[in-house]
Design an enzyme around this catalytic site. Structure first.
Site, PDB file in Angstrom:
ATOM      1  CE  LYS A  13      -1.956  -1.057   3.826  1.00  7.61           C
ATOM      2  NZ  LYS A  13      -1.388  -2.427   3.658  1.00  7.61           N
ATOM      3  NE  ARG A  88      -4.646  -1.249   9.728  1.00  6.38           N
ATOM      4  CZ  ARG A  88      -3.819  -0.858   8.862  1.00  6.38           C
ATOM      5  NH1 ARG A  88      -3.443   0.596   8.558  1.00  6.38           N
ATOM      6  NH2 ARG A  88      -2.545  -1.811   9.254  1.00  6.38           N
ATOM      7  NE  ARG A 127       7.991  -2.576   6.532  1.00 11.71           N
ATOM      8  CZ  ARG A 127       7.275  -2.590   6.251  1.00 11.71           C
ATOM      9  NH1 ARG A 127       6.605  -1.784   5.769  1.00 11.71           N
ATOM     10  NH2 ARG A 127       5.966  -3.068   7.479  1.00 11.71           N
ATOM     11  NE  ARG A 133       6.195  -0.223   9.954  1.00 12.72           N
ATOM     12  CZ  ARG A 133       4.626  -0.255   9.383  1.00 12.72           C
ATOM     13  NH1 ARG A 133       5.045   0.581   7.958  1.00 12.72           N
ATOM     14  NH2 ARG A 133       3.534  -0.622   9.481  1.00 12.72           N
ATOM     15  NE  ARG A 144       2.279  -4.936  11.221  1.00 14.90           N
ATOM     16  CZ  ARG A 144       3.226  -4.645  10.138  1.00 14.90           C
ATOM     17  NH1 ARG A 144       3.923  -4.406  10.920  1.00 14.90           N
ATOM     18  NH2 ARG A 144       2.733  -4.010   9.586  1.00 14.90           N
TER      19      ARG A 144
HETATM   20  P1  AP5 Z   1       4.828  -1.450   2.083  1.00 14.94           P
HETATM   21  O1  AP5 Z   1       4.392  -0.532   1.004  1.00 14.94           O
HETATM   22  O2  AP5 Z   1       5.550  -0.748   3.134  1.00 14.94           O
HETATM   23  O3  AP5 Z   1       3.493  -2.003   1.985  1.00 14.94           O
HETATM   24  P2  AP5 Z   1       1.906  -2.128   3.095  1.00 14.94           P
HETATM   25  O4  AP5 Z   1       1.273  -3.087   2.596  1.00 14.94           O
HETATM   26  O5  AP5 Z   1       2.025  -0.494   3.442  1.00 14.94           O
HETATM   27  O6  AP5 Z   1       2.400  -1.939   4.452  1.00 14.94           O
HETATM   28  P3  AP5 Z   1       2.883  -1.790   5.557  1.00 14.94           P
HETATM   29  O7  AP5 Z   1       3.084  -3.354   7.052  1.00 14.94           O
HETATM   30  O8  AP5 Z   1       3.289  -0.427   6.358  1.00 14.94           O
HETATM   31  O9  AP5 Z   1       1.071  -1.845   6.147  1.00 14.94           O
HETATM   32  P4  AP5 Z   1       0.360  -1.733   7.843  1.00 14.94           P
HETATM   33  O10 AP5 Z   1      -0.811  -2.189   6.960  1.00 14.94           O
HETATM   34  O11 AP5 Z   1       0.563  -2.761   8.281  1.00 14.94           O
HETATM   35  O12 AP5 Z   1       1.095  -0.547   8.363  1.00 14.94           O
HETATM   36  P5  AP5 Z   1       0.234   0.964   8.966  1.00 14.94           P
HETATM   37  O13 AP5 Z   1       1.343   1.460   9.074  1.00 14.94           O
HETATM   38  O14 AP5 Z   1      -0.536   1.418   7.726  1.00 14.94           O
HETATM   39  O15 AP5 Z   1       5.925  -2.337   1.493  1.00 14.94           O
HETATM   40  C1  AP5 Z   1       6.226  -3.615   2.484  1.00 14.94           C
HETATM   41  C2  AP5 Z   1       7.333  -4.251   1.822  1.00 14.94           C
HETATM   42  O16 AP5 Z   1       7.469  -4.837   0.565  1.00 14.94           O
HETATM   43  C3  AP5 Z   1       8.164  -3.006   1.270  1.00 14.94           C
HETATM   44  O17 AP5 Z   1       9.737  -3.342   1.954  1.00 14.94           O
HETATM   45  C4  AP5 Z   1       8.623  -2.470  -0.313  1.00 14.94           C
HETATM   46  O18 AP5 Z   1       9.694  -2.529  -0.102  1.00 14.94           O
HETATM   47  C5  AP5 Z   1       7.996  -4.226  -0.231  1.00 14.94           C
HETATM   48  N1  AP5 Z   1       7.369  -4.737  -1.800  1.00 14.94           N
HETATM   49  C6  AP5 Z   1       6.034  -3.716  -2.016  1.00 14.94           C
HETATM   50  N2  AP5 Z   1       5.595  -3.587  -3.123  1.00 14.94           N
HETATM   51  C7  AP5 Z   1       6.667  -4.341  -3.860  1.00 14.94           C
HETATM   52  C8  AP5 Z   1       6.630  -5.760  -4.232  1.00 14.94           C
HETATM   53  N3  AP5 Z   1       5.671  -5.663  -5.654  1.00 14.94           N
HETATM   54  N4  AP5 Z   1       7.921  -6.536  -4.787  1.00 14.94           N
HETATM   55  C9  AP5 Z   1       8.527  -6.850  -3.531  1.00 14.94           C
HETATM   56  N5  AP5 Z   1       8.381  -6.428  -2.863  1.00 14.94           N
HETATM   57  C10 AP5 Z   1       7.446  -4.873  -2.516  1.00 14.94           C
HETATM   58  O19 AP5 Z   1       0.362   0.907   9.886  1.00 14.94           O
HETATM   59  C11 AP5 Z   1       0.769   0.187  11.319  1.00 14.94           C
HETATM   60  C12 AP5 Z   1       0.293  -0.306  12.731  1.00 14.94           C
HETATM   61  O20 AP5 Z   1      -0.519   1.394  12.709  1.00 14.94           O
HETATM   62  C13 AP5 Z   1      -1.231  -1.073  12.142  1.00 14.94           C
HETATM   63  O21 AP5 Z   1      -0.946  -1.622  12.942  1.00 14.94           O
HETATM   64  C14 AP5 Z   1      -1.929   0.031  13.716  1.00 14.94           C
HETATM   65  O22 AP5 Z   1      -1.646  -0.596  15.012  1.00 14.94           O
HETATM   66  C15 AP5 Z   1      -1.584   1.194  13.585  1.00 14.94           C
HETATM   67  N6  AP5 Z   1      -3.023   1.819  12.309  1.00 14.94           N
HETATM   68  C16 AP5 Z   1      -2.793   2.394  11.157  1.00 14.94           C
HETATM   69  N7  AP5 Z   1      -3.921   3.021  10.820  1.00 14.94           N
HETATM   70  C17 AP5 Z   1      -4.893   2.386  11.773  1.00 14.94           C
HETATM   71  C18 AP5 Z   1      -6.303   2.505  12.247  1.00 14.94           C
HETATM   72  N8  AP5 Z   1      -6.942   3.282  10.742  1.00 14.94           N
HETATM   73  N9  AP5 Z   1      -7.360   2.268  13.262  1.00 14.94           N
HETATM   74  C19 AP5 Z   1      -6.466   1.774  13.636  1.00 14.94           C
HETATM   75  N10 AP5 Z   1      -4.703   1.103  13.840  1.00 14.94           N
HETATM   76  C20 AP5 Z   1      -4.079   1.975  12.954  1.00 14.94           C
END
Ligand code: AP5
Length: 192
Positions: A13, A88, A127, A133, A144
């Site tokens: 994402k 979410r 990552r 992280r 997660r």
């Molecule tokens: P990346 O692009 O970072 O993937 P992502 O889907 O953004 O993954 P995240 O782990 O950041 O998502 P998340 O939903 O768990 O975290 P968030 O920050 O929202 O890619 C991942 C890796 O793969 C990278 O190394 C990238 O380079 C690689 N990659 C990407 N595409 C690729 C490809 N095509 N081929 C190869 N490699 C690739 O949330 C974190 C925390 O915040 C949550 O757990 C929660 O505690 C809190 N939070 C956030 N939003 C909310 C909400 N709405 N409500 C409640 N709590 C929340």
């Protein structure tokens, strides 16, 4: 264009949102990034969120909605936005629709990045080695993914049943996935 990016942790994402921001020239609003910034700055909200995030659980709906409303009324989202990490769960999905109705900016499309669980774990492990992280530990990642399957997956149906969902295969190079997303955004050519 008001676009919601859906997908499990590690589905890409954040990676795709950065590209879309350049392409569409609209801000990338990531609730994860907003929360991590609050943790880093040591704000009261950040202090509340820190331990929850490190465990891989969801921060309270109330806190995240307040933070999101503040961000979406900051004045730079008039031409649209790419929302990453929200909604979410179904409570958040309904709250987002209500908020955007109030702002007169309904969601145009929700794009779901589909990646199988084994690859998600592999990407996050990669990552973790580079970025360290706090919630990329094996235990937090398990939590997660479990929360995604239980609470977030129903959000996909929420957008499907309201006719706003596009599913995209998230496996392949970053460029390939980006092209697939663009294809779902392109208007269908008229026949005849
Ligand atoms: P990346 O692009 O970072 O993937 P992502 O889907 O953004 O993954 P995240 O782990 O950041 O998502 P998340 O939903 O768990 O975290 P968030 O920050 O929202 O890619 C991942 C890796 O793969 C990278 O190394 C990238 O380079 C690689 N990659 C990407 N595409 C690729 C490809 N095509 N081929 C190869 N490699 C690739 O949330 C974190 C925390 O915040 C949550 O757990 C929660 O505690 C809190 N939070 C956030 N939003 C909310 C909400 N709405 N409500 C409640 N709590 C929340």
């Amino acid at each position: 264009m008001r676009l919601v990016l859906l997908g499990a942790p590690g589905s890409g994402k954040g990676t795709q949102a950065s590209r879309l921001r350049e392409h569409l020239q609209v801000p990338h609003v990531s609730t994860g990034d907003l929360l991590r910034a609050a943790v880093k700055a040591g704000t009261p909200l950040g202090l509340q969120a820190k331990a929850v995030m490190e465990s891989g659980a969801l921060v309270s709906d109330e806190i995240v909605l307040g933070m999101l409303e503040e961000r979406l009324t900051a004045g730079d989202t008039g031409n649209g936005f790419i929302l990453d990490g929200y909604p979410r769960n179904l409570v958040q999905a309904n709250a987002l629709d209500a908020l955007l109705r109030k702002l007169g900016q309904p969601v145009d499309i929700a794009v779901q990045l589909d990646v199988d669980a084994e690859l998600l774990v592999e990407r996050i492990a990669g990552r973790a080695q580079v970025e360290g992280r706090a919630d990329d530990t094996p235990e937090a990642v398990r939590n997660r993914l479990k929360i995604y399957n239980e609470a977030t997956a129903p959000v996909v149906d929420f957008y499907r049943t309201t006719g706003r969902l596009a599913c995209v295969n998230g496996v392949g190079s970053v460029d390939e996935v980006f092209q697939r997303i663009l294809e779902t955004l392109a208007p269908t050519p008229e026949v005849g």
